[in-house]
Enzyme design. Structure first.
Site, PDB file in Angstrom:
ATOM      1  N   LYS A  82       0.838  -1.204   0.000  1.00  0.00           N
ATOM      2  CA  LYS A  82       0.000   0.000   0.000  1.00  0.00           C
ATOM      3  C   LYS A  82       0.882   1.267   0.000  1.00  0.00           C
ATOM      4  O   LYS A  82       2.094   1.169   0.054  1.00  0.00           O
ATOM      5  CB  LYS A  82      -0.954  -0.029   1.193  1.00  0.00           C
TER       6      LYS A  82
HETATM    7  C1  LIG Z   1      -5.128  -4.448   1.729  1.00  0.00           C
HETATM    8  C2  LIG Z   1      -6.620  -4.396   1.789  1.00  0.00           C
HETATM    9  C3  LIG Z   1      -7.344  -4.702   2.946  1.00  0.00           C
HETATM   10  C4  LIG Z   1      -6.731  -5.334   4.175  1.00  0.00           C
HETATM   11  O1  LIG Z   1      -5.648  -4.704   4.670  1.00  0.00           O
HETATM   12  P1  LIG Z   1      -4.577  -5.519   5.570  1.00  0.00           P
HETATM   13  O2  LIG Z   1      -3.733  -4.423   6.114  1.00  0.00           O
HETATM   14  O3  LIG Z   1      -3.846  -6.437   4.650  1.00  0.00           O
HETATM   15  O4  LIG Z   1      -5.337  -6.252   6.623  1.00  0.00           O
HETATM   16  C5  LIG Z   1      -8.726  -4.515   2.936  1.00  0.00           C
HETATM   17  N1  LIG Z   1      -9.362  -4.060   1.847  1.00  0.00           N
HETATM   18  C6  LIG Z   1      -8.709  -3.782   0.706  1.00  0.00           C
HETATM   19  C7  LIG Z   1      -9.477  -3.262  -0.466  1.00  0.00           C
HETATM   20  C8  LIG Z   1      -7.323  -3.959   0.639  1.00  0.00           C
HETATM   21  O5  LIG Z   1      -6.683  -3.720  -0.516  1.00  0.00           O
END
Ligand SMILES: *Cc1c(COP(=O)(O)O)cnc(C)c1O
Length: 399
Positions: free
Chosen positions: A198
Site C-alpha cells: 500500500k
Molecule cells: C489491503 C486491503 C485490505 C486489508 O488490509 P490488511 O492491512 O492487509 O489487513 C482490505 N481491503 C482492501 C481493499 C485492501 O486492498
C-alpha cells in the site's frame, strides 16, 4: 515471426531476466533511523509514536480523528463495530474487492450483501446498492478500487434516503480526492491499510478516520479488549482497576511500527506523484494497443493509483486472461489479478448461500482483468519493459 517475437512461455528470450513485482515497498535511511530510535526508546507497543502518527495521518487526510490499529482488516472490523453493526444486520459490499471488505461484516455476525460494479471502473454501482437495500441494511462499504474514489455523492444520496452509514474501504486510496475533498474525510468512517504494497507501510497496520469523537473513542477501546481506560490513564489516576465495557480485541499497533509509518507518510506526496506519472506513461502507451483497455477514470477525481488494472479485449484475442497472465509472468513481468468476485469464494457460497449470477458485471469483468506493476520506485525502463511485454504478448495472441 522473427526469433525475438517468440514468447518466453514458448522458449523465446524473456523481456526481463528477473521478475518485476506488481507492487513493492520503498524503505530509505530515514525509515530505518526512525525505527531504530523507537526500538531504543522506553516504548515498544503503544507509546508516543502511535499518537504522533495518528495526528499526522488525520492531518494528511483532513479528518478530525485517526485511530491506528494492527492491520487494515482490523481497521475495517473496528469501523463495523463503531457503526454498530451486529447480528441480524446487512451491510452492502462490492463484489469485486479484497475478501477483508466482506469478512469484517461476517466478524460482527452480520450479513454481507454483494452489489455489482460498474464494468468500466470496477467501482460499486450506486443503483445496484439502492436496489439491494432492505429494512435490515445498516451500512454500505465503498471501496475506492485501485485508488480511484467511488461515486460518494450518489452513495451519499442512497445512504441519506435509507438512513444507513457509508463506510469507506480506502485501503487502495490514501491520497485520493474528490474535487477538493480528501478520501478519509468523506465517509462516516474510512479504513486504510499499512501493508507493504500500500502507499504507506508499517509492515502491518491500519487506520480508521472519522469526524465523530464518539466513534474514535469506541474504536480506541475496541483495539484494546474493550477496556475503558488505557495503561497511561490508569498510571495517571494512580489505580490498577479497569472496566471492560465492550467485547474488544488486541488490535494495537506498536510504537516502532508507527515510527516507520510516520516517516513513510512524509514521502506520500512524492510517491503519489510518481504513481500518477507511471499511470500517465501506461495510458499513453496503451492508446495504440487494441487488445486491452485501462480501467476508466472518473471526471473530477484525483486517483491514488495503488493498482494499474487493464481489461483484456478477449473477443480480439486467441488466449484467455489466465494464458495472458502466464505469458506475461514468463516474460518476467509480475502481473496479478485483483480480484476474483468475493461472493464466489467457497466460504461465502457455504456460509451465505451466494452463487454465480448474483453480480453479472463483476463476474464477467473478473475474467478480463490484469494488474500491471505499479510502485513508486519503478524506473521508466521498468515501465518500458511492461509495455514491451504487453505489446509482444498482445501481438502473439491477437486474432
Ligand atoms: C489491503 C486491503 C485490505 C486489508 O488490509 P490488511 O492491512 O492487509 O489487513 C482490505 N481491503 C482492501 C481493499 C485492501 O486492498
Amino acid at each position: 515471426m522473427s526469433e525475438d517475437d517468440t514468447l518466453a512461455i514458448h522458449g523465446g528470450a524473456p523481456i526481463r531476466r528477473t521478475m518485476l513485482p506488481y507492487g513493492r515497498q520503498s524503505i530509505d535511511d530515514a525509515d530505518v533511523a526512525a525505527v531504530s530510535a523507537a526500538l531504543r526508546s522506553d516504548w515498544l507497543t503503544t507509546g508516543p509514536r502511535v499518537a504522533a502518527f495518528e495526528e499526522a495521518f488525520a492531518h494528511a487526510v483532513g479528518a478530525p480523528h485517526a485511530v491506528a490499529v494492527s492491520s487494515g482488516t482490523a481497521a475495517l472490523h473496528a469501523a463495523m463495530f463503531a457503526a454498530g453493526i451486529g447480528p441480524g444486520d446487512e451491510v452492502i459490499v462490492p463484489a469485486v474487492t479484497f475478501v477483508a471488505t466482506a469478512n469484517c461484516v461476517a466478524y460482527r455476525g452480520a450479513k454481507p450483501v454483494f452489489a455489482d460494479v460498474n464494468p468500466e471502473t470496477l467501482l460499486v454501482d450506486p443503483e445496484d446498492v439502492a436496489a439491494k437495500v432492505t429494512p435490515r441494511t445498516k451500512a454500505v462499504i465503498a471501496v475506492d478500487f485501485a485508488g480511484q474514489p467511488c461515486d460518494y455523492a450518489a452513495l451519499g444520496h442512497v445512504a441519506g434516503r435509507n438512513r444507513i452509514a457509508v463506510v469507506g474501504d480506502a485501503c487502495h486510496a490514501l491520497g485520493a480526492r474528490v474535487a477538493s475533498d480528501r478520501v478519509g474525510s468523506i465517509a462516516d468512517l474510512t479504513a486504510f491499510s499499512l501493508h507493504p504494497v500500500k502507499h504507506v507501510t508499517a509492515g502491518e497496520g491500519g487506520v480508521v478516520t472519522t469526524a465523530s469523537h464518539d466513534h474514535a473513542k469506541r474504536m480506541r477501546r475496541f483495539r484494546n479488549h474493550g477496556i475503558a481506560t488505557d495503561q497511561q490513564e490508569r498510571a495517571e489516576a494512580g489505580t490498577w482497576r479497569y472496566d471492560m465495557v465492550d467485547l474488544g480485541f488486541n488490535y494495537r499497533i506498536t510504537d516502532f511500527q508507527c515510527a516507520l509509518a510516520t516517516t513513510q507518510l512524509a514521502k506520500l506526496p512524492a510517491s503519489l506523484a510518481r504513481r500518477r506519472e507511471i499511470a500517465r506513461r501506461y495510458d499513453e502507451a496503451f492508446v495504440s494497443v487494441a487488445c486491452l483497455h485501462p480501467l476508466a477514470t472518473r471526471q473530477g477525481v484525483e486517483h491514488a493509483y495503488h493498482l494499474y488494472v487493464v481489461r483484456l479485449a478477449l473477443d480480439r484475442l486467441t488466449a484467455t486472461r489466465d494464458e495472458v497472465f502466464a505469458a506475461m509472468r514468463a516474460e518476467g513481468i509480475g502481473v496479478n489479478v485483483h480480484y476474483a468476485p468475493v461472493h464466489l469464494h467457497p466460504y461465502y457460497r457455504t456460509a451465505f448461500g451466494t452463487h454465480a449470477g448474483l453480480c453479472p458485471a463483476a463476474e464477467r469483468v473478473a475474467e478480463e482483468i490484469l494488474t500491471l506493476p505499479m510502485f513508486p520506485t519503478m524506473t521508466d525502463g521498468d515501465v518500458d519493459d511492461v509495455v514491451a511485454a504487453v505489446t509482444k504478448v498482445g501481438r502473439a495472441y491477437i486474432q
